[in-house]
Design a protein around this motif. Structure first.
Motif, PDB file in Angstrom:
ATOM      1  N   LEU A 170       0.839  -1.203   0.000  1.00 57.16           N
ATOM      2  CA  LEU A 170       0.000   0.000   0.000  1.00 57.16           C
ATOM      3  C   LEU A 170       0.877   1.258   0.000  1.00 57.16           C
ATOM      4  CD1 LEU A 170      -2.900   1.149   0.197  1.00 57.16           C
ATOM      5  CD2 LEU A 170      -2.645   1.070   2.689  1.00 57.16           C
ATOM      6  N   LEU A 171       1.960   1.233   0.759  1.00 62.81           N
ATOM      7  CA  LEU A 171       2.864   2.386   0.782  1.00 62.81           C
ATOM      8  C   LEU A 171       3.494   2.623  -0.587  1.00 62.81           C
ATOM      9  CD1 LEU A 171       4.699   1.938   4.218  1.00 62.81           C
ATOM     10  CD2 LEU A 171       2.689   3.319   3.694  1.00 62.81           C
ATOM     11  N   TRP A 172       3.860   1.562  -1.261  1.00 67.19           N
ATOM     12  CA  TRP A 172       4.433   1.715  -2.595  1.00 67.19           C
ATOM     13  C   TRP A 172       3.393   2.250  -3.581  1.00 67.19           C
ATOM     14  CZ3 TRP A 172       9.119   1.819  -4.706  1.00 67.19           C
ATOM     15  CH2 TRP A 172      10.193   1.363  -3.930  1.00 67.19           C
ATOM     16  N   ARG A 173       2.138   1.852  -3.416  1.00 66.96           N
ATOM     17  CA  ARG A 173       1.089   2.304  -4.326  1.00 66.96           C
ATOM     18  C   ARG A 173       0.707   3.766  -4.086  1.00 66.96           C
ATOM     19  NH1 ARG A 173      -2.523  -1.279  -3.230  1.00 66.96           N
ATOM     20  NH2 ARG A 173      -4.286  -0.133  -2.381  1.00 66.96           N
ATOM     21  N   ILE A 174       0.591   4.160  -2.820  1.00 65.45           N
ATOM     22  CA  ILE A 174       0.149   5.513  -2.492  1.00 65.45           C
ATOM     23  C   ILE A 174       1.317   6.490  -2.470  1.00 65.45           C
ATOM     24  CG2 ILE A 174      -0.898   6.943  -0.681  1.00 65.45           C
ATOM     25  CD1 ILE A 174      -2.554   4.559   0.136  1.00 65.45           C
ATOM     26  N   ARG A 175       2.488   6.032  -2.010  1.00 60.91           N
ATOM     27  CA  ARG A 175       3.681   6.860  -1.859  1.00 60.91           C
ATOM     28  C   ARG A 175       3.366   8.137  -1.053  1.00 60.91           C
ATOM     29  NH1 ARG A 175       7.830   5.590  -5.874  1.00 60.91           N
ATOM     30  NH2 ARG A 175       7.183   3.685  -6.946  1.00 60.91           N
ATOM     31  N   PRO A 176       2.933   7.972   0.198  1.00 64.92           N
ATOM     32  CA  PRO A 176       2.488   9.137   0.973  1.00 64.92           C
ATOM     33  C   PRO A 176       3.645  10.072   1.339  1.00 64.92           C
ATOM     34  CG  PRO A 176       2.615   7.200   2.375  1.00 64.92           C
ATOM     35  CD  PRO A 176       2.845   6.719   0.971  1.00 64.92           C
ATOM     36  N   ASP A 177       3.323  11.357   1.354  1.00 67.96           N
ATOM     37  CA  ASP A 177       4.279  12.325   1.861  1.00 67.96           C
ATOM     38  C   ASP A 177       4.399  12.203   3.375  1.00 67.96           C
ATOM     39  OD1 ASP A 177       4.897  14.145  -0.598  1.00 67.96           O
ATOM     40  OD2 ASP A 177       2.728  13.842  -0.620  1.00 67.96           O
ATOM     41  N   ILE A 178       3.238  12.000   4.024  1.00 65.75           N
ATOM     42  CA  ILE A 178       3.213  11.793   5.467  1.00 65.75           C
ATOM     43  C   ILE A 178       2.453  10.507   5.775  1.00 65.75           C
ATOM     44  CG2 ILE A 178       2.483  12.687   7.711  1.00 65.75           C
ATOM     45  CD1 ILE A 178       4.700  14.339   6.456  1.00 65.75           C
ATOM     46  N   LEU A 179       3.078   9.645   6.544  1.00 71.88           N
ATOM     47  CA  LEU A 179       2.448   8.410   7.024  1.00 71.88           C
ATOM     48  C   LEU A 179       2.225   8.566   8.526  1.00 71.88           C
ATOM     49  CD1 LEU A 179       1.597   5.413   6.715  1.00 71.88           C
ATOM     50  CD2 LEU A 179       4.013   4.809   7.099  1.00 71.88           C
ATOM     51  N   HIS A 180       0.965   8.542   8.950  1.00 68.40           N
ATOM     52  CA  HIS A 180       0.619   8.723  10.369  1.00 68.40           C
ATOM     53  C   HIS A 180       0.112   7.384  10.903  1.00 68.40           C
ATOM     54  CE1 HIS A 180      -1.384  11.532  13.556  1.00 68.40           C
ATOM     55  NE2 HIS A 180      -0.923  10.415  14.097  1.00 68.40           N
ATOM     56  N   LEU A 181       0.860   6.802  11.831  1.00 70.12           N
ATOM     57  CA  LEU A 181       0.589   5.472  12.365  1.00 70.12           C
ATOM     58  C   LEU A 181       0.084   5.588  13.797  1.00 70.12           C
ATOM     59  CD1 LEU A 181       3.975   3.995  11.136  1.00 70.12           C
ATOM     60  CD2 LEU A 181       1.756   3.713  10.000  1.00 70.12           C
ATOM     61  N   VAL A 182      -1.012   4.883  14.088  1.00 72.42           N
ATOM     62  CA  VAL A 182      -1.640   4.983  15.407  1.00 72.42           C
ATOM     63  C   VAL A 182      -1.913   3.578  15.948  1.00 72.42           C
ATOM     64  CG1 VAL A 182      -3.551   5.965  16.731  1.00 72.42           C
ATOM     65  CG2 VAL A 182      -2.747   7.135  14.667  1.00 72.42           C
ATOM     66  N   THR A 183      -1.564   3.333  17.181  1.00 68.83           N
ATOM     67  CA  THR A 183      -1.679   2.077  17.932  1.00 68.83           C
ATOM     68  C   THR A 183      -0.541   1.115  17.561  1.00 68.83           C
ATOM     69  OG1 THR A 183      -3.303   1.023  16.446  1.00 68.83           O
ATOM     70  CG2 THR A 183      -4.161   2.308  18.288  1.00 68.83           C
ATOM     71  N   ILE A 184      -0.347   0.096  18.385  1.00 69.36           N
ATOM     72  CA  ILE A 184       0.884  -0.686  18.380  1.00 69.36           C
ATOM     73  C   ILE A 184       1.186  -1.357  17.038  1.00 69.36           C
ATOM     74  CG2 ILE A 184       2.043  -2.684  19.393  1.00 69.36           C
ATOM     75  CD1 ILE A 184       0.769  -2.004  22.049  1.00 69.36           C
ATOM     76  N   LYS A 185       0.255  -2.145  16.516  1.00 66.44           N
ATOM     77  CA  LYS A 185       0.548  -2.860  15.269  1.00 66.44           C
ATOM     78  C   LYS A 185       0.833  -1.921  14.106  1.00 66.44           C
ATOM     79  CE  LYS A 185      -1.575  -7.400  15.853  1.00 66.44           C
ATOM     80  NZ  LYS A 185      -2.522  -8.369  15.271  1.00 66.44           N
ATOM     81  N   PRO A 186       0.000  -0.906  13.856  1.00 69.33           N
ATOM     82  CA  PRO A 186       0.335   0.021  12.775  1.00 69.33           C
ATOM     83  C   PRO A 186       1.689   0.695  12.957  1.00 69.33           C
ATOM     84  CG  PRO A 186      -1.973   0.245  13.326  1.00 69.33           C
ATOM     85  CD  PRO A 186      -1.369  -0.673  14.354  1.00 69.33           C
ATOM     86  N   VAL A 187       2.032   1.062  14.196  1.00 72.13           N
ATOM     87  CA  VAL A 187       3.315   1.712  14.426  1.00 72.13           C
ATOM     88  C   VAL A 187       4.466   0.768  14.089  1.00 72.13           C
ATOM     89  CG1 VAL A 187       4.872   2.609  16.200  1.00 72.13           C
ATOM     90  CG2 VAL A 187       2.499   3.394  16.122  1.00 72.13           C
TER      91      VAL A 187
END
Length: 376
Positions: free
Chosen positions: A78-95
């Motif tokens: 998903l990161l390669w597809r979207i190529r976000p300028d800012i990635l905001h991660l919330v809670t343990i697994k996403p972080v």
């Protein structure tokens, strides 16, 4: 060209309750906002607000290593597809998963929100200690990206991460909680009821102090203290710390608590209450306590990281030791028996919410972090 923000949160309902305002604030200043969460009823609400949503194949329990790997792989793709300028991660697994994936994907800047240390850092025993070691190692990798900021809600959690060298000190930022909308949670004088109402609003987990709440209710009932005790929340079967339906049934049958289940009208429930309590074992900074303050309700909570940071002790509420039902009962009784003290604390709580926890102030702090990472 518009900048892209991707917010990754385990639970879609948690995004709506704790991060929606930040996403809307980012959109207002020109970001194209994507949101990735697990599936659930709240996904429809996210999509209805105009955000681009992606369903994450993650699980709450995380007991299947193969499933967890595929969840990580999905996020990396998903990161390669979207190529976000800012990635905001919330809670343990996403972080953890998102932080590691961002080190091998085209992501400019990462914001990781540590909203509490969670069950892994609270539990005792050999298994818990082993798991803490693994999670700490993964955090160290996940938070190793150069252009990264980590948001903590209380100084104790920040000290744990920097003390264990999971994070460079200059990457740590303190923002006290998720903020409260003072219009949604207005100050209303407590109702003139002959029997005070004491509320606990939370997921029904042992580490939220739910068992101590029921035990305190039993103690006060034995003392002849007149009060109604309300549990607002539901059992979380995916969490090993959850209380059981059988335990709740026993409390209900003994007449100790009224179990209201999950509710979306917490502001109205607080307006009809006299005291709000959260005898948790540890928190990031509990949103429910700043909502209670905004509503002008006196608070009883525990003298632990997060909880003690959400009140002004002996001014807006009282602190008690964690895991101590007798101390909790004593503090609740002192407020039940003293309406004037409750009202003074409630008024002071509203002032605290207006001064420290306004939602617009919290949103702007997040947008300032985004801006800093964009320029780096």
């Amino acid at each position: 060209m518009a900048l892209t923000l991707l917010m990754v949160v385990n639970d879609p309902a948690f995004f709506l309750s704790h991060r929606l305002a930040v996403a809307e604030g980012a959109r207002k200043i020109g970001y194209k906002v994507h949101v990735a969460t697990m599936d659930g009823e709240a996904v429809r609400a996210i999509e209805s607000k105009g955000f681009i949503h992606h369903v994450l194949p993650l699980s709450r329990s995380g007991r299947n290593p193969l499933s967890e790997f595929f969840g990580f792989l999905f996020l990396w793709r998903l990161l390669w597809r979207i190529r976000p300028d800012i990635l905001h991660l919330v809670t343990i697994k996403p972080v953890i998963y998102g932080g590691i994936a961002a080190r091998i994907a085209p992501v400019k800047g990462v914001v990781a929100a540590v909203s509490g240390l969670g069950y892994v850092f609270i539990a005792f025993g050999f298994k818990a200690a082993l798991l803490r070691g693994v999670v700490s190692y993964l955090y160290r990798i996940a938070l190793g990206k150069e252009n990264l900021s980590v948001i903590f809600q209380n100084p104790d959690d920040r000290k744990v991460f920097t003390g264990l060298r999971l994070l460079d000190v200059d990457k740590a930022v303190l923002i006290r909680g998720s903020g409260v909308d003072l219009d949604v949670y207005p100050y209303i004088p407590e109702p003139p009821s002959a029997v005070p109402v004491v509320c606990l609003a939370a997921r029904l987990l042992r580490d939220k102090g739910v068992v101590e709440f029921a035990e305190a209710a039993a103690i006060l009932k034995e003392r002849g203290v007149k009060a109604d005790f309300q549990l607002i929340g539901s059992v979380d079967s995916g969490n090993p710390a959850s209380v059981t339906e059988e335990e709740i049934a026993v409390w209900r049958d003994r007449g100790l608590v009224e179990v209201l289940g999950h509710r979306n009208d917490v502001a109205s429930l607080f307006a009809n209450a006299h005291i709000v309590t959260l005898p948790s074992y540890r928190e990031g900074l509990p949103k429910v306590l700043i909502e209670a303050a905004a509503c002008g309700r006196a608070v009883v909570t525990t003298d632990v990281p997060g909880c003690r940071d959400a009140i002004d002790p002996n001014v807006t509420g009282l602190l008690v030791p964690a895991r101590d039902a007798v101390a909790l009962a004593d503090a609740l009784q002192s407020l039940i028996d003293d309406p004037a003290l409750r009202k003074r604390m409630g008024a002071a709580g509203r002032s605290l919410a207006e001064r420290e926890f306004r939602l617009d102030k919290v949103v702007q702090r997040h947008l300032d972090i985004y801006s800093k990472l964009e320029r780096t």
